[in-house]
Write a protein that holds these residues in place. Structure first.
Motif, short mmCIF file in Angstrom:
data_model
loop_
_atom_site.label_atom_id
_atom_site.label_comp_id
_atom_site.label_asym_id
_atom_site.label_seq_id
_atom_site.Cartn_x
_atom_site.Cartn_y
_atom_site.Cartn_z
N ILE A 195 0.83 -1.21 0.00
CA ILE A 195 0.00 0.00 0.00
C ILE A 195 0.87 1.26 0.00
O ILE A 195 0.59 2.22 -0.74
N PHE A 196 1.92 1.29 0.81
CA PHE A 196 2.81 2.44 0.81
C PHE A 196 3.47 2.64 -0.55
O PHE A 196 3.61 3.77 -1.03
N CYS A 208 -6.48 5.46 -10.96
CA CYS A 208 -7.67 4.68 -10.61
C CYS A 208 -7.31 3.22 -10.34
O CYS A 208 -7.79 2.62 -9.38
N GLU A 209 -6.45 2.67 -11.17
CA GLU A 209 -6.04 1.28 -11.00
C GLU A 209 -5.37 1.07 -9.65
O GLU A 209 -5.66 0.10 -8.94
N LYS A 210 -4.47 1.98 -9.28
CA LYS A 210 -3.74 1.81 -8.02
C LYS A 210 -4.66 2.00 -6.82
O LYS A 210 -4.51 1.30 -5.81
N ILE A 211 -5.60 2.93 -6.90
CA ILE A 211 -6.55 3.12 -5.80
C ILE A 211 -7.40 1.87 -5.62
O ILE A 211 -7.66 1.43 -4.49
N GLN A 212 -7.83 1.27 -6.73
CA GLN A 212 -8.60 0.03 -6.65
C GLN A 212 -7.76 -1.08 -6.03
O GLN A 212 -8.26 -1.86 -5.20
N CYS A 213 -6.49 -1.17 -6.41
CA CYS A 213 -5.61 -2.18 -5.84
C CYS A 213 -5.46 -1.99 -4.33
O CYS A 213 -5.52 -2.96 -3.56
N ILE A 214 -5.25 -0.74 -3.91
CA ILE A 214 -5.09 -0.45 -2.49
C ILE A 214 -6.35 -0.85 -1.72
O ILE A 214 -6.27 -1.47 -0.65
N PHE A 215 -7.51 -0.50 -2.26
CA PHE A 215 -8.77 -0.82 -1.59
C PHE A 215 -8.95 -2.33 -1.44
O PHE A 215 -9.31 -2.83 -0.37
N ILE A 216 -8.69 -3.08 -2.51
CA ILE A 216 -8.89 -4.53 -2.48
C ILE A 216 -7.92 -5.19 -1.51
O ILE A 216 -8.30 -6.06 -0.71
N ILE A 217 -6.66 -4.78 -1.54
CA ILE A 217 -5.65 -5.39 -0.67
C ILE A 217 -5.96 -5.10 0.80
O ILE A 217 -5.85 -5.98 1.66
N GLY A 294 5.10 -4.53 -17.14
CA GLY A 294 5.59 -4.37 -15.77
C GLY A 294 4.69 -3.55 -14.90
O GLY A 294 5.09 -3.10 -13.83
N SER A 295 3.45 -3.30 -15.32
CA SER A 295 2.52 -2.55 -14.48
C SER A 295 2.34 -3.22 -13.14
O SER A 295 2.20 -4.43 -13.06
N GLU A 296 2.33 -2.41 -12.05
CA GLU A 296 2.39 -2.95 -10.70
C GLU A 296 1.26 -3.93 -10.40
O GLU A 296 1.46 -4.93 -9.75
N CYS A 297 0.05 -3.63 -10.86
CA CYS A 297 -1.10 -4.44 -10.46
C CYS A 297 -1.39 -5.56 -11.43
O CYS A 297 -2.37 -6.27 -11.26
N ASN A 298 -0.58 -5.74 -12.44
CA ASN A 298 -0.80 -6.85 -13.35
C ASN A 298 -0.77 -8.17 -12.62
O ASN A 298 -1.35 -9.15 -13.05
N TYR A 299 -0.06 -8.22 -11.49
CA TYR A 299 0.08 -9.46 -10.76
C TYR A 299 -1.02 -9.65 -9.73
O TYR A 299 -1.13 -10.70 -9.13
N VAL A 300 -1.83 -8.63 -9.54
CA VAL A 300 -2.89 -8.71 -8.53
C VAL A 300 -4.15 -9.32 -9.12
O VAL A 300 -4.87 -10.06 -8.47
N SER A 301 -4.44 -9.02 -10.35
CA SER A 301 -5.69 -9.48 -10.95
C SER A 301 -5.57 -10.87 -11.51
O SER A 301 -4.66 -11.18 -12.25
N PRO A 302 -6.52 -11.74 -11.18
CA PRO A 302 -6.50 -13.09 -11.74
C PRO A 302 -7.01 -13.15 -13.16
O PRO A 302 -6.93 -14.17 -13.80
N THR A 303 -7.59 -12.07 -13.66
CA THR A 303 -8.20 -12.12 -14.98
C THR A 303 -7.35 -11.45 -16.05
O THR A 303 -7.63 -11.59 -17.22
N ASN A 304 -6.36 -10.70 -15.66
CA ASN A 304 -5.56 -9.97 -16.63
C ASN A 304 -4.11 -10.36 -16.61
O ASN A 304 -3.28 -9.64 -17.15
N LEU A 305 -3.80 -11.44 -15.97
CA LEU A 305 -2.43 -11.89 -15.93
C LEU A 305 -2.11 -12.70 -17.17
O LEU A 305 -2.90 -13.50 -17.63
#
Length: 309
Positions: A195-196, A208-217, A294-305
């Motif tokens: 998150i930091f 928007c992508e990063k805010i969504q990632c922060i919220f989900i995590i 290398g986008s940071e949240c590419n590894y967070v989503s199970p549908t876009n990896l």
């Protein structure tokens, strides 16, 4: 030490039905949907995150299948062989803690992917995910032997309640330290670091992508604490109350079983917090965005990896 026989109140029985029935319906439908979607996916689209979520969905489904049995026999004396009760309890605990450790593994995956994106492409692959999941199942199943050695001969008047004596201190320590405290500390560390890092990079790329990632995590960690902290605190509370008055034992017993009602809800929430929420956030925030390598949240989503082999 007071020799007491305790039982849950009608309020706890009602709470169990109010929480367990919706959890069973939503959890079974949600987890089966996730498993069907993954099974229908071409092999070329499988990735390590799908492997983790599949194993978590399987573990959650097993716990959910036991819920109707648990509700039916919660306040009814167990008339079947003790071995059947021990098997049900062992399967229940094994799958609950497999789910906990897979959540922990997903947190570590996110941490590695976001903190070390270049190394992640080598470390995070389907083969390693399969090895991690296999080790989790093997280790948790091996720990269940401690239950059979130290606790399987204890009071089985009611299979899903210990009305006369609680779990042994050894088993409580194992559940609380290895099964909750260690995963919690790992998840807390990974969540804070991720998150930091994302907050520092809000102005770089898709905000928007990063805010969504922060919220989900953050939501994943909060759900984990709400679902599993009360029940592990309840283990110690009931053990300590065993040396006190019957009233204290009664309070501790009912607190523990109300906490179980909350922990069972996690089986119905996992599919939403780890699959549907992530999928929705990506669909909303990334459909208009060209993903960068290398986008940071590419590894967070199970549908876009992309598939990693």
């Amino acid at each position: 030490m007071a020799n007491c026989t305790v039982n849950v109140t009608n309020a706890i029985l009602n709470l169990q039905k109010v929480t367990s029935i919706p959890t069973f319906i939503l959890g079974v439908l949600g987890n089966i949907y996730v498993l069907l979607m993954f099974c229908r996916s071409p092999r070329s689209e499988w990735n390590y995150m799908k492997i983790y979520i599949t194993n978590m969905a399987i573990a959650d489904c097993v716990v959910l299948v036991i819920l109707p049995i648990k509700i039916h026999f919660y306040d009814i004396p167990w008339t079947y062989p003790k071995e059947v009760c021990n098997l049900l309890l062992s399967v229940y605990y094994v799958n609950m803690y497999v789910s906990i450790f897979i959540m922990t593994a997903i947190s570590v995956v996110r941490f590695v992917a976001i903190m070390y994106p270049m190394k992640a492409r080598e470390i995070l692959c389907c083969r390693n995910a399969l090895v991690v999941c296999a080790l989790i199942w093997i280790i948790i199943c091996s720990f269940s032997t401690i239950y059979f050695v130290h606790d399987s001969d204890n009071d089985k008047t009611m299979c899903f309640q210990r009305t006369r004596e609680g779990l042994s201190l050894l088993f409580i320590l194992l559940l609380s330290i290895v099964g909750f405290l260690l995963p919690f500390l790992i998840m807390l560390f990974c969540t804070i670091k991720v998150i930091f890092t994302l907050r520092k990079q809000l102005e770089i790329g898709s905000r928007c992508e990063k805010i969504q990632c922060i919220f989900i995590i953050a939501a994943n960690l909060i759900v984990f604490v709400i679902c599993f902290f009360p029940v592990h605190f309840g283990y110690f509370f009931k053990y300590m109350a065993y040396t006190h008055s019957c009233d204290m034992q009664f309070i501790a017993h009912n607190f523990l079983h109300s906490a179980f009602c909350i922990s069972n809800m996690n089986c119905g929430l996992d599919c939403f917090s780890y699959y549907f929420a992530t999928k929705t956030s990506w669909d909303l925030c990334c459909m208009k965005q060209t993903r960068e390598e290398g986008s940071e949240c590419n590894y967070v989503s199970p549908t876009n990896l992309k598939r990693n082999s």
